[in-house]
Design an enzyme around this catalytic site. Structure first.
Site, PDB file in Angstrom:
ATOM      1  N   TYR A 142       0.819  -1.215   0.000  1.00  0.00           N
ATOM      2  CA  TYR A 142       0.000   0.000   0.000  1.00  0.00           C
ATOM      3  C   TYR A 142       0.855   1.269   0.000  1.00  0.00           C
ATOM      4  O   TYR A 142       0.413   2.316  -0.457  1.00  0.00           O
ATOM      5  CB  TYR A 142      -0.911   0.024   1.232  1.00  0.00           C
ATOM      6  CG  TYR A 142      -2.245  -0.647   1.038  1.00  0.00           C
ATOM      7  CD1 TYR A 142      -2.329  -1.973   0.632  1.00  0.00           C
ATOM      8  CD2 TYR A 142      -3.436   0.041   1.280  1.00  0.00           C
ATOM      9  CE1 TYR A 142      -3.550  -2.590   0.463  1.00  0.00           C
ATOM     10  CE2 TYR A 142      -4.660  -0.577   1.119  1.00  0.00           C
ATOM     11  CZ  TYR A 142      -4.718  -1.883   0.708  1.00  0.00           C
ATOM     12  OH  TYR A 142      -5.937  -2.492   0.549  1.00  0.00           O
ATOM     13  N   LYS A 192       3.227 -15.285   1.923  1.00  0.00           N
ATOM     14  CA  LYS A 192       3.543 -16.143   0.778  1.00  0.00           C
ATOM     15  C   LYS A 192       5.048 -16.357   0.777  1.00  0.00           C
ATOM     16  O   LYS A 192       5.767 -15.900  -0.136  1.00  0.00           O
ATOM     17  CB  LYS A 192       3.071 -15.486  -0.526  1.00  0.00           C
ATOM     18  CG  LYS A 192       1.566 -15.516  -0.725  1.00  0.00           C
ATOM     19  CD  LYS A 192       1.049 -16.841  -1.274  1.00  0.00           C
ATOM     20  CE  LYS A 192       1.450 -17.037  -2.725  1.00  0.00           C
ATOM     21  NZ  LYS A 192       1.003 -18.373  -3.222  1.00  0.00           N
ATOM     22  N   ASP A 224      -2.828 -17.912   0.345  1.00  0.00           N
ATOM     23  CA  ASP A 224      -3.846 -18.476  -0.561  1.00  0.00           C
ATOM     24  C   ASP A 224      -4.524 -19.676   0.104  1.00  0.00           C
ATOM     25  O   ASP A 224      -5.752 -19.818   0.065  1.00  0.00           O
ATOM     26  CB  ASP A 224      -3.242 -18.850  -1.923  1.00  0.00           C
ATOM     27  CG  ASP A 224      -2.030 -19.766  -1.835  1.00  0.00           C
ATOM     28  OD1 ASP A 224      -1.429 -19.877  -0.749  1.00  0.00           O
ATOM     29  OD2 ASP A 224      -1.675 -20.389  -2.867  1.00  0.00           O
ATOM     30  N   ASP A 248      -6.369  -7.117   3.716  1.00  0.00           N
ATOM     31  CA  ASP A 248      -7.513  -6.468   3.067  1.00  0.00           C
ATOM     32  C   ASP A 248      -8.427  -7.534   2.465  1.00  0.00           C
ATOM     33  O   ASP A 248      -9.644  -7.526   2.665  1.00  0.00           O
ATOM     34  CB  ASP A 248      -6.996  -5.520   1.977  1.00  0.00           C
ATOM     35  CG  ASP A 248      -8.120  -4.817   1.244  1.00  0.00           C
ATOM     36  OD1 ASP A 248      -9.058  -4.370   1.932  1.00  0.00           O
ATOM     37  OD2 ASP A 248      -8.071  -4.732   0.007  1.00  0.00           O
ATOM     38  N   ASP A 252     -12.178  -9.287   4.090  1.00  0.00           N
ATOM     39  CA  ASP A 252     -13.461  -9.261   3.376  1.00  0.00           C
ATOM     40  C   ASP A 252     -14.045 -10.666   3.317  1.00  0.00           C
ATOM     41  O   ASP A 252     -15.258 -10.876   3.466  1.00  0.00           O
ATOM     42  CB  ASP A 252     -13.291  -8.739   1.944  1.00  0.00           C
ATOM     43  CG  ASP A 252     -13.658  -7.264   1.829  1.00  0.00           C
ATOM     44  OD1 ASP A 252     -13.540  -6.558   2.846  1.00  0.00           O
ATOM     45  OD2 ASP A 252     -14.059  -6.828   0.726  1.00  0.00           O
TER      46      ASP A 252
HETATM   47  C1  IPM Z   1     -10.499  -1.444   3.707  1.00  0.00           C
HETATM   48  C2  IPM Z   1     -10.750  -0.777   2.393  1.00  0.00           C
HETATM   49  C3  IPM Z   1      -9.622   0.195   2.113  1.00  0.00           C
HETATM   50  C4  IPM Z   1      -8.358  -0.611   1.959  1.00  0.00           C
HETATM   51  C5  IPM Z   1      -9.840   1.128   0.916  1.00  0.00           C
HETATM   52  C6  IPM Z   1     -11.141   1.890   1.016  1.00  0.00           C
HETATM   53  C7  IPM Z   1      -8.682   2.064   0.733  1.00  0.00           C
HETATM   54  O1  IPM Z   1     -10.913  -1.728   1.401  1.00  0.00           O
HETATM   55  O2  IPM Z   1     -10.370  -0.731   4.716  1.00  0.00           O
HETATM   56  O3  IPM Z   1     -10.463  -2.675   3.739  1.00  0.00           O
HETATM   57  O4  IPM Z   1      -8.041  -1.110   0.873  1.00  0.00           O
HETATM   58  O5  IPM Z   1      -7.646  -0.727   2.955  1.00  0.00           O
HETATM   59 MG    MG Z   2     -10.990  -3.735   2.107  1.00  0.00          MG
END
Ligand code: IPM
Ligand code: MG
Length: 367
Positions: A142, A192, A224, A248, A252
């Protein structure tokens, strides 16, 4: 002791409306639990761009550095898609994380009993799920340099750099081990190491840190495989420690196990400040959901639960955090549902503010 201070940054899309419900909760705790929060509010993301031409004004950044905790809604929206990269709404959020040095991002994924049927996985695989992902938040791909798009031999080349120092890996690992000590004492580190040198270093450093936590059972997994295991048998995990990009994605994935992104809070913590509280920002994991923004359909629970994390990690009010989490659980058990938590046709979903009011009623009933 001075009053606890809180900077609210609702941001864009549903950020505004979910934050209005959190305000009710803050007022409730203030009134009923005899604490005065010094609350201020400001702009971030597209909202800040519209006003100042940047996704986070310097004055707002300075305020964020001074308060005990920042509470952020969400950033982004299609109207900002064509903006220059440097002023995109997300840059505001990333600047807050970077300049406040919030290196440890805590993303709990808990499956509420009342929602176990709602997961895309079978109920027995997710019911009782309680895992904590610790994502390194201020380094890795990032932020690594070099980065950019340049022209090489007549064609454009996009570059980002995955870069980690030992110190960066170590401080996040310590945060993860500390959390594991308060939970089931199991930590799985994901990278990884089979293809990335940064992964080899990651594994090395985490193993080194583990010597200071002999009670914690450490395991390592390629990221993975980690993604696969998260959907195959998520209850095998207690705490997961991973880098910024893998975190990230994996968070999710973990989020969806619980039924809805609309339920998941997060805390981003940095080093302790002079008053002993950690630098901190709290935000729901969901985004700005522009498709439903302004319609009163959004689920405010993730943002409310993010405030519960603030009570726990910034304000030393663990009992009030428990009370608030129990209130949300009760509301769900009573069948109050925003649209994201409903799959039966014909059932009328609760609005954002009805959901917030139900949480307040549950808080009242808890006294
Ligand atoms: C998160 C989001 C952010 C990230 C974006 C909005 C920059 O997806 O907080 O998970 O990628 O960190
Ligand atoms: Mg995210």
């Amino acid at each position: 002791m001075t009053n606890p201070s809180l900077l609210i940054l609702p941001g864009d899309g549903i950020g505004q409306e979910v934050m209005a419900e959190v305000r009710k909760v803050i007022d409730w705790i203030g009134a009923k639990r005899d604490v005065t929060f010094d609350v201020s509010e400001d702009l971030v993301g597209g909202a800040a761009y519209d006003e100042h031409g940047v996704p986070l004004a310097d004055e707002t950044m300075a305020k964020a550095q001074e308060v005990d905790a920042v509470l952020l809604g969400a950033v982004g929206g299609p109207q900002y898609d064509d903006l220059d990269f440097s002023v995109k709404p997300e840059r505001g959020l990333l600047r807050l994380r970077k300049e406040m040095d919030l290196f440890a991002n805590l993303r709990p994924a808990q499956c509420f009993d009342a929602l176990a049927d709602f997961s895309s996985l079978k109920k027995d695989i997710v019911s009782g799920l309680d895992i904590m992902i610790v994502r390194e938040l201020t380094s890795g791909v990032y932020f690594g340099e070099p980065r950019g798009i340049s022209e090489v031999d007549g064609q454009r080349v996009g570059v980002n750099t995955q870069r980690y120092t030992e110190a960066e890996i170590e401080r996040g690992a310590r945060a993860a081990f500390e959390l594991a000590m308060k939970r089931d004492k199991r930590l799985c580190s994901m990278e990884k190491a089979n293809v990335m040198e940064s992964g080899i270093l990651w594994r090395d450093v985490v193993t080194e840190v583990s010597k200071d936590y002999p009670e914690v059972e450490l395991s390592h997994m390629y990221a993975d495989n980690g993604a696969m295991q998260l959907v195959r048998a998520p209850k095998q995990f207690d705490v997961i420690y991973t880098d910024n990009l893998f975190g990230d994605i994996l968070s999710d994935c973990a989020a969806m196990l619980t039924g809805s992104l609309g339920m998941l809070p997060s805390a981003s913590l940095g080093a302790p400040m002079e008053n002993g509280r950690p630098k901190a920002m709290y935000e729901p994991v969901h985004g700005s959901a522009p498709d439903i923004a302004g319609e009163g359909k959004a689920n405010p629970c993730a943002c409310i639960l993010s405030f519960a994390m603030a009570l726990r990690y910034s304000f030393d009010m663990g009992a009030e955090a428990d009370r608030l989490e129990a209130a949300v659980e009760k509301v769900l058990a009573d069948g109050v549902r925003t649209g994201d938590l409903l799959n039966e046709a014909g059932v009328k979903p609760a609005t954002t503010s009805e959901m917030g009011n139900a949480v307040i009623a549950a808080l009242d009933a808890s006294l």
